[in-house]
Design an enzyme around this catalytic site. Structure first.
Site, PDB file in Angstrom:
ATOM      1  N   ASP A  14      -4.685 -15.138  62.958  1.00  0.00           N
ATOM      2  CA  ASP A  14      -3.792 -14.049  62.576  1.00  0.00           C
ATOM      3  C   ASP A  14      -2.564 -14.658  61.882  1.00  0.00           C
ATOM      4  O   ASP A  14      -1.833 -15.441  62.491  1.00  0.00           O
ATOM      5  CB  ASP A  14      -3.395 -13.323  63.872  1.00  0.00           C
ATOM      6  CG  ASP A  14      -2.413 -12.200  63.645  1.00  0.00           C
ATOM      7  OD1 ASP A  14      -1.895 -12.052  62.522  1.00  0.00           O
ATOM      8  OD2 ASP A  14      -2.143 -11.474  64.615  1.00  0.00           O
ATOM      9  N   ILE A  15      -2.340 -14.290  60.654  1.00  0.00           N
ATOM     10  CA  ILE A  15      -1.266 -14.909  59.863  1.00  0.00           C
ATOM     11  C   ILE A  15       0.125 -14.570  60.415  1.00  0.00           C
ATOM     12  O   ILE A  15       1.076 -15.315  60.174  1.00  0.00           O
ATOM     13  CB  ILE A  15      -1.405 -14.526  58.358  1.00  0.00           C
ATOM     14  CG1 ILE A  15      -0.659 -15.532  57.477  1.00  0.00           C
ATOM     15  CG2 ILE A  15      -0.922 -13.096  58.106  1.00  0.00           C
ATOM     16  CD1 ILE A  15      -1.029 -15.461  56.002  1.00  0.00           C
ATOM     17  N   GLY A  36      -4.236  -3.087  57.178  1.00  0.00           N
ATOM     18  CA  GLY A  36      -4.674  -4.485  57.075  1.00  0.00           C
ATOM     19  C   GLY A  36      -3.592  -5.485  57.420  1.00  0.00           C
ATOM     20  O   GLY A  36      -2.786  -5.281  58.347  1.00  0.00           O
ATOM     21  N   VAL A  37      -3.547  -6.566  56.656  1.00  0.00           N
ATOM     22  CA  VAL A  37      -2.591  -7.637  56.944  1.00  0.00           C
ATOM     23  C   VAL A  37      -1.153  -7.147  56.687  1.00  0.00           C
ATOM     24  O   VAL A  37      -0.213  -7.548  57.388  1.00  0.00           O
ATOM     25  CB  VAL A  37      -2.963  -8.921  56.156  1.00  0.00           C
ATOM     26  CG1 VAL A  37      -2.771  -8.770  54.669  1.00  0.00           C
ATOM     27  CG2 VAL A  37      -2.185 -10.114  56.674  1.00  0.00           C
ATOM     28  N   ASP A  38      -0.984  -6.270  55.728  1.00  0.00           N
ATOM     29  CA  ASP A  38       0.323  -5.685  55.404  1.00  0.00           C
ATOM     30  C   ASP A  38       0.892  -4.958  56.627  1.00  0.00           C
ATOM     31  O   ASP A  38       2.043  -5.192  57.041  1.00  0.00           O
ATOM     32  CB  ASP A  38       0.106  -4.701  54.236  1.00  0.00           C
ATOM     33  CG  ASP A  38       1.392  -4.316  53.521  1.00  0.00           C
ATOM     34  OD1 ASP A  38       2.433  -4.922  53.812  1.00  0.00           O
ATOM     35  OD2 ASP A  38       1.333  -3.409  52.664  1.00  0.00           O
ATOM     36  N   SER A 125      -6.770  -9.193  48.565  1.00  0.00           N
ATOM     37  CA  SER A 125      -7.738  -8.262  47.935  1.00  0.00           C
ATOM     38  C   SER A 125      -9.113  -8.184  48.600  1.00  0.00           C
ATOM     39  O   SER A 125      -9.951  -7.402  48.149  1.00  0.00           O
ATOM     40  CB  SER A 125      -7.948  -8.569  46.436  1.00  0.00           C
ATOM     41  OG  SER A 125      -6.873  -8.094  45.672  1.00  0.00           O
ATOM     42  N   THR A 126      -9.353  -8.985  49.659  1.00  0.00           N
ATOM     43  CA  THR A 126     -10.726  -9.019  50.204  1.00  0.00           C
ATOM     44  C   THR A 126     -10.964  -8.021  51.334  1.00  0.00           C
ATOM     45  O   THR A 126     -12.026  -8.034  51.953  1.00  0.00           O
ATOM     46  CB  THR A 126     -11.095 -10.434  50.712  1.00  0.00           C
ATOM     47  OG1 THR A 126     -10.269 -10.770  51.830  1.00  0.00           O
ATOM     48  CG2 THR A 126     -10.936 -11.478  49.634  1.00  0.00           C
ATOM     49  N   TYR A 129      -9.097  -3.611  49.342  1.00  0.00           N
ATOM     50  CA  TYR A 129      -9.241  -3.636  47.886  1.00  0.00           C
ATOM     51  C   TYR A 129     -10.626  -4.095  47.413  1.00  0.00           C
ATOM     52  O   TYR A 129     -10.911  -4.070  46.209  1.00  0.00           O
ATOM     53  CB  TYR A 129      -8.136  -4.472  47.246  1.00  0.00           C
ATOM     54  CG  TYR A 129      -6.799  -3.744  47.154  1.00  0.00           C
ATOM     55  CD1 TYR A 129      -6.647  -2.430  47.618  1.00  0.00           C
ATOM     56  CD2 TYR A 129      -5.673  -4.345  46.601  1.00  0.00           C
ATOM     57  CE1 TYR A 129      -5.434  -1.765  47.536  1.00  0.00           C
ATOM     58  CE2 TYR A 129      -4.452  -3.674  46.507  1.00  0.00           C
ATOM     59  CZ  TYR A 129      -4.340  -2.387  46.974  1.00  0.00           C
ATOM     60  OH  TYR A 129      -3.137  -1.723  46.878  1.00  0.00           O
TER      61      TYR A 129
HETATM   62  N1  AR6 Z   1      -3.995 -12.100  59.591  1.00  0.00           N
HETATM   63  C1  AR6 Z   1      -4.730 -12.662  58.600  1.00  0.00           C
HETATM   64  N2  AR6 Z   1      -5.573 -11.975  57.820  1.00  0.00           N
HETATM   65  C2  AR6 Z   1      -5.686 -10.644  58.038  1.00  0.00           C
HETATM   66  C3  AR6 Z   1      -4.945  -9.969  59.035  1.00  0.00           C
HETATM   67  C4  AR6 Z   1      -4.065 -10.758  59.839  1.00  0.00           C
HETATM   68  N3  AR6 Z   1      -3.314 -10.216  60.809  1.00  0.00           N
HETATM   69  N4  AR6 Z   1      -5.291  -8.641  59.011  1.00  0.00           N
HETATM   70  C5  AR6 Z   1      -6.207  -8.513  58.035  1.00  0.00           C
HETATM   71  N5  AR6 Z   1      -6.460  -9.715  57.451  1.00  0.00           N
HETATM   72  P1  AR6 Z   1      -6.301  -6.200  53.422  1.00  0.00           P
HETATM   73  P2  AR6 Z   1      -6.241  -6.037  50.472  1.00  0.00           P
HETATM   74  C6  AR6 Z   1      -7.358 -10.042  56.334  1.00  0.00           C
HETATM   75  O1  AR6 Z   1      -7.066  -4.938  53.507  1.00  0.00           O
HETATM   76  O2  AR6 Z   1      -7.712  -6.061  50.419  1.00  0.00           O
HETATM   77  C7  AR6 Z   1      -3.155  -2.629  52.713  1.00  0.00           C
HETATM   78  O3  AR6 Z   1      -3.161  -1.331  53.236  1.00  0.00           O
HETATM   79  C8  AR6 Z   1      -8.617  -9.227  56.189  1.00  0.00           C
HETATM   80  O4  AR6 Z   1      -9.664  -9.773  56.996  1.00  0.00           O
HETATM   81  O5  AR6 Z   1      -5.190  -6.427  54.373  1.00  0.00           O
HETATM   82  O6  AR6 Z   1      -5.464  -6.915  49.531  1.00  0.00           O
HETATM   83  C9  AR6 Z   1      -2.065  -2.831  51.667  1.00  0.00           C
HETATM   84  O7  AR6 Z   1      -0.912  -2.050  51.914  1.00  0.00           O
HETATM   85  C10 AR6 Z   1      -8.921  -9.369  54.709  1.00  0.00           C
HETATM   86  O8  AR6 Z   1      -9.798 -10.456  54.475  1.00  0.00           O
HETATM   87  O9  AR6 Z   1      -5.646  -6.394  51.938  1.00  0.00           O
HETATM   88  C11 AR6 Z   1      -2.745  -2.416  50.408  1.00  0.00           C
HETATM   89  O10 AR6 Z   1      -2.685  -1.026  50.205  1.00  0.00           O
HETATM   90  C12 AR6 Z   1      -7.579  -9.710  54.059  1.00  0.00           C
HETATM   91  O11 AR6 Z   1      -6.660  -9.814  55.152  1.00  0.00           O
HETATM   92  C13 AR6 Z   1      -4.181  -2.832  50.627  1.00  0.00           C
HETATM   93  O12 AR6 Z   1      -4.372  -2.833  52.030  1.00  0.00           O
HETATM   94  C14 AR6 Z   1      -7.064  -8.710  53.079  1.00  0.00           C
HETATM   95  O13 AR6 Z   1      -7.335  -7.403  53.540  1.00  0.00           O
HETATM   96  C15 AR6 Z   1      -4.443  -4.225  50.120  1.00  0.00           C
HETATM   97  O14 AR6 Z   1      -5.788  -4.545  50.272  1.00  0.00           O
END
Ligand code: AR6
Length: 183
Positions: A14-15, A36-38, A125-126, A129
């Site tokens: 977890d980042i 997600g991570v955001d 983006s993975t 997105y």
């Molecule tokens: N630590 C590390 N990696 C993570 C964590 C975490 N706590 N949580 C998720 N991931 P995403 P996107 C990974 O959907 O595709 C948001 O709503 C997850 O496994 O977070 O760039 C934003 O506000 C995946 O591989 O980002 C945007 O609207 C990676 O983070 C949209 O999602 C990216 O998944 C961006 O989509």
């Protein structure tokens, strides 16, 4: 692996728990949070991060795809958060590769401008997105390596690719293994 004076590695987890100078968030153009991570970064880091994001948007408008901005890390172990906006996957029709490259490059440039030494990337983006993970991993790895090969002097001494899901982690582990066996 090492490129000049910089150590690069991948790690599963977890980042929001990573103690780097800066962690890179996969944000959206509004910079006002999401899932997600955001979502995890804003939850763990607290309201100061959103306050700074709002100020940035008031000053310069929303953040274009491929660009990056920096805020405090709030209550996170990381001192700062770089928010970059990845491309939404559209079967390669919108120059998504180039835009994803720009996310990694611009995040590194911004971290170096702030004189930071360690940076941890999420897999931009993975998730929501929908960018294919294997291609996204190759782009991330390649663009980051390219930055260190081409940049004569940079403050950055450590890069960590932080993968939450198994699939991404395996992709990065394999890329590192392949690279290390070649050298
Ligand atoms: N630590 C590390 N990696 C993570 C964590 C975490 N706590 N949580 C998720 N991931 P995403 P996107 C990974 O959907 O595709 C948001 O709503 C997850 O496994 O977070 O760039 C934003 O506000 C995946 O591989 O980002 C945007 O609207 C990676 O983070 C949209 O999602 C990216 O998944 C961006 O989509």
């Amino acid at each position: 692996m090492r490129i000049k004076n910089t150590e690069l590695r991948c790690e599963k987890g977890d980042i929001t728990k990573v103690e780097a100078d800066v962690i890179v968030n996969a944000a959206n153009s509004s910079l006002l949070g999401g899932g997600g991570v955001d979502g995890a970064i804003h939850r763990a880091g607290g309201p100061l991060i959103l306050d700074e994001c709002r100020k940035i948007v008031n000053r310069q408008g929303s953040c274009p795809v491929g660009e990056a901005v920096i805020t405090t890390g709030g209550r996170l172990p990381a001192k700062f958060v770089i928010h970059t906006v990845g491309p939404v996957w559209n079967y390669g029709k919108n120059k998504e590769d180039e835009k994803l490259r720009a996310c990694y490059r611009n995040s590194l440039i911004l971290a170096a401008e702030k004189n930071l030494q360690s940076i941890a990337f999420s897999n931009i983006s993975t998730g929501a997105y929908g960018f294919p993970k294997e291609t996204a991993g190759r782009i991330a790895f390649d663009e980051v390596k390219k930055y260190f090969i081409q940049t004569l002097e940079t403050s950055i001494k450590e890069v960590i690719f932080v993968c939450l899901d198994d699939e991404n982690f395996e992709i990065y582990e394999e890329m590192f293994e392949r690279e290390e066996n070649q050298i």
